[in-house]
Design a protein around this motif. Sequence first.
Motif, short mmCIF file in Angstrom:
data_model
loop_
_atom_site.label_atom_id
_atom_site.label_comp_id
_atom_site.label_asym_id
_atom_site.label_seq_id
_atom_site.Cartn_x
_atom_site.Cartn_y
_atom_site.Cartn_z
N GLN A 132 56.57 30.36 39.48
CA GLN A 132 55.41 31.56 39.65
C GLN A 132 56.39 32.38 40.96
O GLN A 132 55.82 33.56 41.00
CB GLN A 132 54.37 30.77 40.55
CG GLN A 132 53.46 31.61 41.19
CD GLN A 132 51.92 31.05 41.83
OE1 GLN A 132 52.02 29.83 41.69
NE2 GLN A 132 51.23 31.89 42.13
N ASP A 133 57.06 32.00 41.75
CA ASP A 133 57.56 32.82 42.78
C ASP A 133 59.00 33.26 42.44
O ASP A 133 59.58 33.98 43.17
CB ASP A 133 57.95 31.89 44.15
CG ASP A 133 58.95 30.71 43.82
OD1 ASP A 133 59.14 30.65 42.90
OD2 ASP A 133 59.12 30.15 44.97
N ARG A 140 57.45 38.02 38.84
CA ARG A 140 56.59 38.90 39.82
C ARG A 140 56.90 40.43 38.94
O ARG A 140 55.98 41.28 38.93
CB ARG A 140 57.15 38.92 41.17
CG ARG A 140 56.73 37.89 41.96
CD ARG A 140 56.82 38.32 43.58
NE ARG A 140 58.26 38.36 43.77
CZ ARG A 140 59.15 37.57 44.16
NH1 ARG A 140 58.83 36.29 44.13
NH2 ARG A 140 60.37 37.99 44.62
N ASP A 194 48.99 38.50 36.75
CA ASP A 194 49.80 37.12 36.85
C ASP A 194 49.03 36.13 36.48
O ASP A 194 48.09 35.77 36.79
CB ASP A 194 50.08 37.10 38.52
CG ASP A 194 51.02 36.12 38.81
OD1 ASP A 194 50.90 35.17 37.99
OD2 ASP A 194 51.92 36.19 39.75
N SER A 234 48.53 33.20 39.38
CA SER A 234 47.53 33.46 40.61
C SER A 234 46.40 34.43 40.04
O SER A 234 45.30 34.30 40.57
CB SER A 234 48.22 34.40 41.63
OG SER A 234 48.39 35.60 41.06
N GLU A 235 46.44 34.75 38.68
CA GLU A 235 45.27 35.58 38.09
C GLU A 235 45.09 36.98 38.97
O GLU A 235 44.12 37.73 38.75
CB GLU A 235 43.74 34.90 38.00
CG GLU A 235 44.23 33.63 37.06
CD GLU A 235 42.66 32.89 36.92
OE1 GLU A 235 41.85 33.60 35.93
OE2 GLU A 235 42.56 31.97 37.31
N GLU A 236 45.94 37.41 39.58
CA GLU A 236 45.89 38.57 40.44
C GLU A 236 46.33 39.70 39.34
O GLU A 236 47.08 39.39 38.68
CB GLU A 236 47.08 38.59 41.50
CG GLU A 236 47.09 40.00 42.35
CD GLU A 236 48.15 39.90 43.68
OE1 GLU A 236 48.01 40.79 44.31
OE2 GLU A 236 48.82 38.91 43.51
N LYS A 252 46.04 31.14 31.25
CA LYS A 252 46.24 30.76 32.59
C LYS A 252 47.34 29.94 32.51
O LYS A 252 47.34 29.01 31.82
CB LYS A 252 45.01 30.51 33.18
CG LYS A 252 43.87 31.33 33.32
CD LYS A 252 42.42 30.53 33.78
CE LYS A 252 41.20 31.54 33.80
NZ LYS A 252 40.16 30.56 34.30
#
Length: 231
Positions: free
Chosen positions: A11-12, A17, A26, A29-31, A219
């Motif tokens: 994720q990071d 990103r 994303d 994060s679902e952002e 997700k």
Amino acid sequence: MRYALYFSPPQDDSLTRAAAEWLGRDAFSEETYPAPEEPGLPGAEQFELTADPRRYGFHATIKAPFALAASVTEKDLMAVVEDFAARTPAFEIPELVLGQLGRFFALVPGSLHQPLQDFAASVVKSFEPFRAALSEADIARRKPEKLTESQRANLMRWGYPYVMDDFGFHMTLTGQVPEERSALMKSILEQRFAAFTGRPLPISGIAVFTEETRGAPFKAHSWLPLAGTKR
């Protein structure tokens, strides 16, 4: 509910990103992100051309989405994923490049890398006991009449045409791009992902993605490091 076994960077990771910002979502994060305004490519057009990969989240398919067999549970699946990750060594693809597959663009290996092919085959085989059989509608959706003989055989045996010798690792960045927009899209993607191409890609983990209902956004349920990965 459907489950899928994907490759995704953590994720990071900077690639995660960068891809999330390009696709507009994303999966961890679902952002969500607004469509980038690129010279010559209006945001609304970019948003439309990335709609399909945005729903699936940035990933490379290893074992395609499947419903669980009636005899197993999510807990059973996750226990085996954890065991598989713990005993499967991490490795890397020697070179990641921007590729064009038909009318869509993706990040792909610069050349066939047998350890990657072997890894993908191992995932498909290891988790086959968890997959519910395809329905007739599922099979029809794959348009078997348009598949090669080996792809049809894969569909019936493994639930997905593009496995084993027909597997091609790709991390999708667009949907179908019209031919007249292809050169522009290629140029934009070359610039946006320049920091990640022409160099190795660590295959450091395996991700479980979920789709709550057919057509819902996928997700990231879990990301598990492969053996030897430093976290």
